[in-house]
Design an enzyme around this catalytic site. Structure first.
Site, PDB file in Angstrom:
ATOM      1  N   ARG A  51       2.416   0.909  11.592  1.00 47.63           N
ATOM      2  CA  ARG A  51       1.966   1.263  10.238  1.00 47.63           C
ATOM      3  C   ARG A  51       0.448   1.178  10.223  1.00 47.63           C
ATOM      4  O   ARG A  51      -0.123   0.148  10.559  1.00 47.63           O
ATOM      5  CB  ARG A  51       2.576   0.295   9.231  1.00 47.63           C
ATOM      6  CG  ARG A  51       2.265   0.608   7.776  1.00 47.63           C
ATOM      7  CD  ARG A  51       2.892   1.916   7.348  1.00 47.63           C
ATOM      8  NE  ARG A  51       2.902   2.071   5.907  1.00 47.63           N
ATOM      9  CZ  ARG A  51       1.842   2.372   5.167  1.00 47.63           C
ATOM     10  NH1 ARG A  51       0.670   2.545   5.738  1.00 47.63           N
ATOM     11  NH2 ARG A  51       1.958   2.501   3.856  1.00 47.63           N
TER      12      ARG A  51
ATOM     13  N   ARG B 278       7.172  -4.038  11.668  1.00 48.65           N
ATOM     14  CA  ARG B 278       6.360  -2.958  12.225  1.00 48.65           C
ATOM     15  C   ARG B 278       5.002  -3.504  12.653  1.00 48.65           C
ATOM     16  O   ARG B 278       4.471  -4.434  12.028  1.00 48.65           O
ATOM     17  CB  ARG B 278       6.138  -1.856  11.181  1.00 48.65           C
ATOM     18  CG  ARG B 278       7.376  -1.147  10.730  1.00 48.65           C
ATOM     19  CD  ARG B 278       7.075  -0.159   9.617  1.00 48.65           C
ATOM     20  NE  ARG B 278       6.481  -0.803   8.452  1.00 48.65           N
ATOM     21  CZ  ARG B 278       6.208  -0.194   7.298  1.00 48.65           C
ATOM     22  NH1 ARG B 278       6.468   1.097   7.176  1.00 48.65           N
ATOM     23  NH2 ARG B 278       5.687  -0.855   6.281  1.00 48.65           N
TER      24      ARG B 278
ATOM     25  N   ASP C 201       1.146   8.080   7.647  1.00 44.81           N
ATOM     26  CA  ASP C 201       0.568   6.753   7.872  1.00 44.81           C
ATOM     27  C   ASP C 201       1.361   5.912   8.868  1.00 44.81           C
ATOM     28  O   ASP C 201       1.183   4.693   8.947  1.00 44.81           O
ATOM     29  CB  ASP C 201       0.417   5.980   6.548  1.00 44.81           C
ATOM     30  CG  ASP C 201       1.723   5.880   5.770  1.00 44.81           C
ATOM     31  OD1 ASP C 201       2.795   5.826   6.390  1.00 44.81           O
ATOM     32  OD2 ASP C 201       1.670   5.873   4.523  1.00 44.81           O
TER      33      ASP C 201
ATOM     34  N   GLU D 102       4.901  10.272   0.619  1.00 42.05           N
ATOM     35  CA  GLU D 102       6.114  10.275   1.431  1.00 42.05           C
ATOM     36  C   GLU D 102       6.503  11.691   1.872  1.00 42.05           C
ATOM     37  O   GLU D 102       6.179  12.676   1.207  1.00 42.05           O
ATOM     38  CB  GLU D 102       7.275   9.661   0.642  1.00 42.05           C
ATOM     39  CG  GLU D 102       7.062   8.219   0.207  1.00 42.05           C
ATOM     40  CD  GLU D 102       7.034   7.239   1.362  1.00 42.05           C
ATOM     41  OE1 GLU D 102       7.477   7.619   2.463  1.00 42.05           O
ATOM     42  OE2 GLU D 102       6.582   6.108   1.163  1.00 42.05           O
TER      43      GLU D 102
ATOM     44  N   ASP E 115      -2.233   4.505   2.610  1.00 43.90           N
ATOM     45  CA  ASP E 115      -0.898   4.904   2.186  1.00 43.90           C
ATOM     46  C   ASP E 115      -0.886   6.405   1.975  1.00 43.90           C
ATOM     47  O   ASP E 115      -1.660   6.935   1.161  1.00 43.90           O
ATOM     48  CB  ASP E 115      -0.518   4.192   0.888  1.00 43.90           C
ATOM     49  CG  ASP E 115       0.812   4.669   0.327  1.00 43.90           C
ATOM     50  OD1 ASP E 115       1.772   4.784   1.112  1.00 43.90           O
ATOM     51  OD2 ASP E 115       0.885   4.924  -0.892  1.00 43.90           O
TER      52      ASP E 115
END
Length: 272
Positions: free
Chosen positions: A78, A129, A64, A86, A83
């Site tokens: 971003r 970001r 993402d 990770e 989302d």
């Protein structure tokens, strides 16, 4: 239980069913994702991007987040309203489907030296970001394709940057209904993000079920197929018939119902 190993994702999609964490998808997974990304490119809706700004694409950070050259500086972007799991978080580590989401995004943007950026009301988050919706040169929405493939969830919905939230939620709803990707493991996706313990518990349960099913199948086969196929220390394939010497002590790599089946598999009869 919903099927694992990328259930519909790698049969229509991915689950990496191994319990060892890695920071990249395996070769087979990568090849599968390449195929899915290629299919996505072919079937994706192409949107009008004439009002958006084009910027040089520099890097794919994870599922993402990307990096672009923005007004002369290298900046993280971003992707708004989604989302991904990770890939290398300082506290969460790597989460299931994280490497796959990154690889899918990488493949979706393969060959693109630039991307088209659609901003919402505000341009940056608290980490400075950039926040944006990203499109390929062909007008393909990156967020849409990630959501369709079940690799990200709709999240971080903060006013005033909610322009496409209803659109994204409708796409997510279809992925949930089809149980693909992150949605193939019940309760893996939470309001807080992703629960690795739930994922690995589901994988272990599925593996146990598969082992038990194989054991039952072997027991059923043993009831009618009594010829034992064994590979000795020299690599010779030998089959043993019931009643022969050492039959009871022979460990079977394979069981056969007929001598013909054994011979077809490359086994030769044991010496009497």
């Amino acid at each position: 239980m919903k099927k694992i190993i990328m259930a519909l994702f790698f049969s229509a999609l991915l689950i990496s069913g191994c319990t060892e964490e890695t920071n990249t998808a395996t070769t087979s997974e990568t090849n599968t994702i390449q195929g899915i990304a290629a299919s996505s490119k072919e079937t994706a809706t192409k949107y009008d991007i004439s009002d958006f700004e084009e910027y040089e694409l520099q890097d794919i950070i994870d599922g993402d987040t990307i990096r672009i050259k923005y007004n002369g500086s290298s900046e993280k972007v971003r992707l708004l309203l989604i989302d991904a799991p990770e890939t290398n978080h300082e506290t969460l580590g790597e989460q299931p489907f994280g490497p796959e989401a990154k690889e899918f995004l990488k493949q979706l943007l393969a060959g693109q030296d630039s991307v088209y950026v659609e901003f919402d009301v505000t341009y940056r988050d608290k980490y400075k970001r950039l926040l944006a919706y990203i499109y390929t040169k062909e007008g393909i929405s990156v967020q849409e394709q990630l959501l369709k493939s079940g690799l990200v969830r709709v999240a971080y919905i903060y006013d005033p940057n909610t322009k496409h939230v209803d659109w994204f939620k409708s796409i997510q709803k279809t992925a949930q209904h089809n149980a693909i990707g992150i949605w193939s493991i019940e309760d893996y996706v939470t309001n807080r993000g992703y629960d690795k313990e739930v994922y690995y518990a589901a994988v272990n349960d599925e593996n146990k079920s598969t082992v038990e099913e194989d054991r039952l199948n072997m027991s059923e086969n043993d009831a009618s197929c009594k010829i034992k196929g064994n590979i000795n220390s020299k690599g010779n394939k030998i089959y043993h018939m019931p009643g022969q010497r050492d039959f009871e002590n022979t460990v079977a790599e394979e069981m056969f119902c007929t001598e013909e089946d054994a011979k077809d598999a490359g086994f030769v009869p044991a010496k009497q």
